[in-house]
Design a protein around this motif. Sequence first.
Motif, PDB file in Angstrom:
ATOM      1  N   LEU A   1      -6.556  11.356  -4.630  1.00 40.35           N
ATOM      2  CA  LEU A   1      -5.842  10.224  -4.054  1.00 40.35           C
ATOM      3  C   LEU A   1      -6.703   9.486  -3.039  1.00 40.35           C
ATOM      4  O   LEU A   1      -6.768   8.251  -3.043  1.00 40.35           O
ATOM      5  CB  LEU A   1      -4.532  10.693  -3.403  1.00 40.35           C
ATOM      6  CG  LEU A   1      -3.688   9.557  -2.821  1.00 40.35           C
ATOM      7  CD1 LEU A   1      -2.244   9.670  -3.257  1.00 40.35           C
ATOM      8  CD2 LEU A   1      -3.761   9.537  -1.292  1.00 40.35           C
ATOM      9  N   MET A   2      -7.384  10.245  -2.189  1.00 39.98           N
ATOM     10  CA  MET A   2      -8.220   9.621  -1.171  1.00 39.98           C
ATOM     11  C   MET A   2      -9.371   8.847  -1.803  1.00 39.98           C
ATOM     12  O   MET A   2      -9.744   7.774  -1.321  1.00 39.98           O
ATOM     13  CB  MET A   2      -8.761  10.678  -0.207  1.00 39.98           C
ATOM     14  CG  MET A   2      -7.700  11.374   0.630  1.00 39.98           C
ATOM     15  SD  MET A   2      -6.815  10.282   1.755  1.00 39.98           S
ATOM     16  CE  MET A   2      -8.110   9.836   2.912  1.00 39.98           C
ATOM     17  N   ASP A   3      -9.941   9.392  -2.902  1.00 41.01           N
ATOM     18  CA  ASP A   3     -11.039   8.706  -3.586  1.00 41.01           C
ATOM     19  C   ASP A   3     -10.660   7.268  -3.925  1.00 41.01           C
ATOM     20  O   ASP A   3     -11.461   6.346  -3.760  1.00 41.01           O
ATOM     21  CB  ASP A   3     -11.393   9.437  -4.891  1.00 41.01           C
ATOM     22  CG  ASP A   3     -12.120  10.743  -4.664  1.00 41.01           C
ATOM     23  OD1 ASP A   3     -12.616  10.961  -3.539  1.00 41.01           O
ATOM     24  OD2 ASP A   3     -12.179  11.547  -5.615  1.00 41.01           O
ATOM     25  N   LEU A   4      -9.459   7.103  -4.399  1.00 40.93           N
ATOM     26  CA  LEU A   4      -9.042   5.794  -4.882  1.00 40.93           C
ATOM     27  C   LEU A   4      -8.325   4.972  -3.814  1.00 40.93           C
ATOM     28  O   LEU A   4      -8.713   3.844  -3.516  1.00 40.93           O
ATOM     29  CB  LEU A   4      -8.116   5.979  -6.096  1.00 40.93           C
ATOM     30  CG  LEU A   4      -7.765   4.721  -6.884  1.00 40.93           C
ATOM     31  CD1 LEU A   4      -9.011   4.108  -7.500  1.00 40.93           C
ATOM     32  CD2 LEU A   4      -6.754   5.061  -7.978  1.00 40.93           C
ATOM     33  N   VAL A   5      -7.295   5.569  -3.221  1.00 39.58           N
ATOM     34  CA  VAL A   5      -6.437   4.808  -2.308  1.00 39.58           C
ATOM     35  C   VAL A   5      -7.151   4.486  -1.006  1.00 39.58           C
ATOM     36  O   VAL A   5      -7.171   3.335  -0.556  1.00 39.58           O
ATOM     37  CB  VAL A   5      -5.129   5.577  -2.047  1.00 39.58           C
ATOM     38  CG1 VAL A   5      -4.301   4.870  -0.979  1.00 39.58           C
ATOM     39  CG2 VAL A   5      -4.322   5.710  -3.328  1.00 39.58           C
ATOM     40  N   TRP A   6      -7.750   5.512  -0.358  1.00 38.85           N
ATOM     41  CA  TRP A   6      -8.378   5.223   0.927  1.00 38.85           C
ATOM     42  C   TRP A   6      -9.606   4.325   0.765  1.00 38.85           C
ATOM     43  O   TRP A   6      -9.862   3.451   1.593  1.00 38.85           O
ATOM     44  CB  TRP A   6      -8.768   6.503   1.659  1.00 38.85           C
ATOM     45  CG  TRP A   6      -9.404   6.168   2.977  1.00 38.85           C
ATOM     46  CD1 TRP A   6     -10.715   6.234   3.316  1.00 38.85           C
ATOM     47  CD2 TRP A   6      -8.736   5.615   4.114  1.00 38.85           C
ATOM     48  NE1 TRP A   6     -10.912   5.779   4.592  1.00 38.85           N
ATOM     49  CE2 TRP A   6      -9.717   5.391   5.109  1.00 38.85           C
ATOM     50  CE3 TRP A   6      -7.406   5.290   4.386  1.00 38.85           C
ATOM     51  CZ2 TRP A   6      -9.402   4.856   6.357  1.00 38.85           C
ATOM     52  CZ3 TRP A   6      -7.094   4.761   5.626  1.00 38.85           C
ATOM     53  CH2 TRP A   6      -8.086   4.549   6.593  1.00 38.85           C
TER      54      TRP A   6
ATOM     55  N   TRP B   1       0.826  -1.207   0.000  1.00 39.53           N
ATOM     56  CA  TRP B   1       0.000   0.000   0.000  1.00 39.53           C
ATOM     57  C   TRP B   1       0.861   1.259   0.000  1.00 39.53           C
ATOM     58  O   TRP B   1       0.566   2.225  -0.711  1.00 39.53           O
ATOM     59  CB  TRP B   1      -0.906   0.004   1.236  1.00 39.53           C
ATOM     60  CG  TRP B   1      -2.052  -0.941   1.139  1.00 39.53           C
ATOM     61  CD1 TRP B   1      -2.570  -1.524   0.021  1.00 39.53           C
ATOM     62  CD2 TRP B   1      -2.847  -1.403   2.235  1.00 39.53           C
ATOM     63  NE1 TRP B   1      -3.633  -2.325   0.345  1.00 39.53           N
ATOM     64  CE2 TRP B   1      -3.833  -2.272   1.691  1.00 39.53           C
ATOM     65  CE3 TRP B   1      -2.834  -1.167   3.610  1.00 39.53           C
ATOM     66  CZ2 TRP B   1      -4.779  -2.901   2.485  1.00 39.53           C
ATOM     67  CZ3 TRP B   1      -3.791  -1.804   4.394  1.00 39.53           C
ATOM     68  CH2 TRP B   1      -4.748  -2.662   3.850  1.00 39.53           C
ATOM     69  N   ALA B   2       1.913   1.244   0.808  1.00 35.62           N
ATOM     70  CA  ALA B   2       2.786   2.421   0.902  1.00 35.62           C
ATOM     71  C   ALA B   2       3.430   2.731  -0.442  1.00 35.62           C
ATOM     72  O   ALA B   2       3.539   3.900  -0.838  1.00 35.62           O
ATOM     73  CB  ALA B   2       3.856   2.196   1.968  1.00 35.62           C
ATOM     74  N   ASN B   3       3.843   1.707  -1.172  1.00 34.79           N
ATOM     75  CA  ASN B   3       4.421   1.931  -2.496  1.00 34.79           C
ATOM     76  C   ASN B   3       3.394   2.503  -3.460  1.00 34.79           C
ATOM     77  O   ASN B   3       3.703   3.386  -4.268  1.00 34.79           O
ATOM     78  CB  ASN B   3       4.975   0.612  -3.047  1.00 34.79           C
ATOM     79  CG  ASN B   3       6.383   0.333  -2.597  1.00 34.79           C
ATOM     80  OD1 ASN B   3       7.340   0.890  -3.144  1.00 34.79           O
ATOM     81  ND2 ASN B   3       6.539  -0.530  -1.602  1.00 34.79           N
ATOM     82  N   VAL B   4       2.155   2.013  -3.377  1.00 35.16           N
ATOM     83  CA  VAL B   4       1.088   2.544  -4.228  1.00 35.16           C
ATOM     84  C   VAL B   4       0.860   4.027  -3.920  1.00 35.16           C
ATOM     85  O   VAL B   4       0.719   4.854  -4.838  1.00 35.16           O
ATOM     86  CB  VAL B   4      -0.212   1.744  -4.017  1.00 35.16           C
ATOM     87  CG1 VAL B   4      -1.391   2.451  -4.685  1.00 35.16           C
ATOM     88  CG2 VAL B   4      -0.062   0.336  -4.567  1.00 35.16           C
ATOM     89  N   ILE B   5       0.832   4.375  -2.643  1.00 39.30           N
ATOM     90  CA  ILE B   5       0.576   5.758  -2.234  1.00 39.30           C
ATOM     91  C   ILE B   5       1.687   6.674  -2.727  1.00 39.30           C
ATOM     92  O   ILE B   5       1.441   7.757  -3.278  1.00 39.30           O
ATOM     93  CB  ILE B   5       0.428   5.844  -0.705  1.00 39.30           C
ATOM     94  CG1 ILE B   5      -0.862   5.140  -0.264  1.00 39.30           C
ATOM     95  CG2 ILE B   5       0.421   7.306  -0.232  1.00 39.30           C
ATOM     96  CD1 ILE B   5      -0.952   4.886   1.228  1.00 39.30           C
TER      97      ILE B   5
ATOM     98  N   GLU C   1       3.504  10.856  -6.476  1.00 40.79           N
ATOM     99  CA  GLU C   1       4.496  11.356  -7.419  1.00 40.79           C
ATOM    100  C   GLU C   1       3.868  11.659  -8.774  1.00 40.79           C
ATOM    101  O   GLU C   1       4.134  12.704  -9.377  1.00 40.79           O
ATOM    102  CB  GLU C   1       5.620  10.332  -7.574  1.00 40.79           C
ATOM    103  CG  GLU C   1       6.785  10.842  -8.408  1.00 40.79           C
ATOM    104  CD  GLU C   1       7.978   9.901  -8.392  1.00 40.79           C
ATOM    105  OE1 GLU C   1       8.823  10.014  -9.305  1.00 40.79           O
ATOM    106  OE2 GLU C   1       8.075   9.060  -7.462  1.00 40.79           O
ATOM    107  N   ARG C   2       3.018  10.778  -9.258  1.00 40.87           N
ATOM    108  CA  ARG C   2       2.387  11.018 -10.547  1.00 40.87           C
ATOM    109  C   ARG C   2       1.415  12.188 -10.484  1.00 40.87           C
ATOM    110  O   ARG C   2       1.326  12.989 -11.430  1.00 40.87           O
ATOM    111  CB  ARG C   2       1.651   9.750 -11.018  1.00 40.87           C
ATOM    112  CG  ARG C   2       2.555   8.582 -11.353  1.00 40.87           C
ATOM    113  CD  ARG C   2       3.598   8.935 -12.383  1.00 40.87           C
ATOM    114  NE  ARG C   2       3.015   9.497 -13.602  1.00 40.87           N
ATOM    115  CZ  ARG C   2       3.743   9.931 -14.618  1.00 40.87           C
ATOM    116  NH1 ARG C   2       5.065   9.896 -14.565  1.00 40.87           N
ATOM    117  NH2 ARG C   2       3.168  10.441 -15.693  1.00 40.87           N
TER     118      ARG C   2
END
Length: 218
Positions: free
Chosen positions: A186-191, A156-160, A165-166
């Motif tokens: 970011l929160m929409d997708l990652v969280w 997960w940390a690598n994805v975040i 960065e992108r």
Amino acid sequence: METKAPRQRIGRAERERQILEAAAAVFAERGYQNASMDSVAERVGVTKPVLYTHFGSKEGLLLACITQARARLLEVTAAAAAAADGPQDMLRHGTKAFFDFLDAQRPAWALLCSETAISAATCSALEEIRRQQTDLIAGLLAAQAPDADPQRLIGWANVIVGACERLAMWRSREPQITSEQAVEYLMDLVWTGISAAPPMHGEERRPGGCRCGHNVLR
């Protein structure tokens, strides 16, 4: 006859701070290949040999700039995450601090996103920043979910980090995108994905997984 006031001596740490600040700006404006030690020295108000005395070479100066940016980035993101209330706020505040840092430190961002690395040492220094932020995020997630699978948290940390960065590179081309908007995307997708991670119960628990019967982070 008027006498000139003696020139005030500057300590080594302060002189290096001035040099790094000027160098980061010159590298950002001109790119590494087109930046010269003369232009950095002129901006600081010192002679070129002073730069070599402190940093050894132009590449040494670039590496020192990257190292300084790395330390500052860790400081601001760690402080923001530490002040958060719960894992969701931790992710939100930490990523907001990341985007705000890049907005406030444009020369530093130009260095951090530079993929025209001139040497293996520069590549390593840039990758170390990604590793630093990944370790920070994985550690913060682990503190919130100590029974969670460590490998999953690192993933997960690598994805975040990659997503941040992108998004930052996108914002550099689309300056109308605010840091708040980037955080929300970011929160929409990652969280959403993290909070919906499947629970791991009793005997079905994976090695290192969560025994709690709830989503890994909630």
